[in-house]
Design a protein around this motif. Structure first.
Motif, short mmCIF file in Angstrom:
data_model
loop_
_atom_site.label_atom_id
_atom_site.label_comp_id
_atom_site.label_asym_id
_atom_site.label_seq_id
_atom_site.Cartn_x
_atom_site.Cartn_y
_atom_site.Cartn_z
N LEU A 182 -5.08 1.49 4.47
CA LEU A 182 -3.65 1.57 4.16
C LEU A 182 -2.78 1.28 5.38
CD1 LEU A 182 -3.59 4.88 2.07
CD2 LEU A 182 -3.68 2.53 1.21
N TYR A 183 -3.34 1.40 6.59
CA TYR A 183 -2.56 1.36 7.83
C TYR A 183 -2.75 0.08 8.61
CZ TYR A 183 -3.05 6.37 6.88
OH TYR A 183 -3.08 7.60 6.28
N ALA A 184 -1.69 -0.31 9.33
CA ALA A 184 -1.78 -1.37 10.34
C ALA A 184 -1.94 -0.65 11.67
CB ALA A 184 -0.53 -2.24 10.31
N PHE A 242 7.92 21.06 7.36
CA PHE A 242 7.27 19.74 7.36
C PHE A 242 8.06 18.80 6.47
CE2 PHE A 242 4.64 16.56 5.33
CZ PHE A 242 4.01 15.97 6.41
N SER A 243 8.16 17.54 6.89
CA SER A 243 8.80 16.49 6.08
C SER A 243 7.97 15.22 6.21
CB SER A 243 10.21 16.18 6.58
OG SER A 243 11.05 17.30 6.48
N LEU A 244 7.85 14.49 5.11
CA LEU A 244 7.27 13.16 5.12
C LEU A 244 8.43 12.19 4.94
CD1 LEU A 244 4.80 11.29 5.21
CD2 LEU A 244 4.70 11.49 2.72
N LEU A 245 8.58 11.25 5.86
CA LEU A 245 9.73 10.36 5.89
C LEU A 245 9.31 8.91 5.62
CD1 LEU A 245 11.13 11.74 9.26
CD2 LEU A 245 11.67 12.55 6.95
N ARG A 246 10.08 8.23 4.80
CA ARG A 246 9.87 6.80 4.57
C ARG A 246 10.98 6.06 5.30
NH1 ARG A 246 8.36 3.54 -0.85
NH2 ARG A 246 8.65 1.46 0.02
N GLY A 247 10.58 5.09 6.11
CA GLY A 247 11.54 4.36 6.93
C GLY A 247 11.71 2.92 6.50
N PRO A 248 12.09 2.08 7.45
CA PRO A 248 12.40 0.69 7.12
C PRO A 248 11.17 -0.14 6.76
CG PRO A 248 12.54 1.05 9.49
CD PRO A 248 12.31 2.38 8.86
N GLU A 249 11.41 -1.15 5.95
CA GLU A 249 10.37 -2.11 5.59
C GLU A 249 10.44 -3.28 6.55
OE1 GLU A 249 10.96 -3.19 1.51
OE2 GLU A 249 10.49 -1.18 0.78
N ARG A 250 9.29 -3.72 7.00
CA ARG A 250 9.17 -4.91 7.84
C ARG A 250 8.39 -5.96 7.04
NH1 ARG A 250 12.91 -2.86 10.59
NH2 ARG A 250 12.43 -1.46 12.29
N ASP A 251 8.19 -7.12 7.63
CA ASP A 251 7.47 -8.18 6.92
C ASP A 251 6.06 -7.77 6.52
OD1 ASP A 251 9.63 -9.89 7.07
OD2 ASP A 251 8.89 -10.93 8.85
N SER A 310 0.82 -1.22 0.00
CA SER A 310 0.00 0.00 0.00
C SER A 310 0.85 1.27 0.00
CB SER A 310 -0.92 0.01 1.23
OG SER A 310 -1.83 -1.06 1.17
N GLU A 311 2.16 1.12 -0.11
CA GLU A 311 3.06 2.28 -0.02
C GLU A 311 2.77 3.32 -1.09
OE1 GLU A 311 5.36 -1.29 1.66
OE2 GLU A 311 4.10 -0.93 -0.10
#
Length: 106
Positions: free
Chosen positions: A86-88, A38-47, A14-15
């Motif tokens: 889109l969210y967990a 303001f910043s939108l940040l993309r971080g690490p991928e998990r399972d 869903s990214e």
């Protein structure tokens, strides 16, 4: 200064949809008193998810709190509940008082 962050666990796959929602929306932040950046940040991928964070800088906690009660805030967040698939889980808010800031020499 005050930094406000929301962490989002975006479901894998869903990214692109999440990024499209955020990158195409009107933030209504530019003229809000006390808003700095303001910043939108993309971080690490998990399972099962990819971590994202929204990061906003404010002149003070009071300026941030005033924004959360403003018409600009309501406009910026209009329709946000429509994107829940889109969210967990719910976004996790974290607020920080800045004690020290070091900037590059200019």
């Amino acid at each position: 200064m005050f930094i406000a962050m929301n962490r989002f666990q975006v479901l894998r796959g869903s990214e692109a949809d999440f990024e499209a929602v955020w990158l195409s929306r009107e933030t209504h932040l530019e003229n809000v008193p006390g808003f700095l950046a303001f910043s939108l940040l993309r971080g690490p991928e998990r399972d099962d998810h990819t971590l994202y964070a929204s990061h906003s800088q404010w002149a003070s906690r009071a300026a941030f709190e005033a924004w959360t009660k403003s018409e600009a805030f309501r406009l910026a967040h209009r329709g946000a509940g429509e994107n829940k698939p889109l969210y967990a889980g719910h976004p996790q808010f974290e607020g920080f008082e800045v004690l020290q800031e070091v900037a590059a020499a200019r």
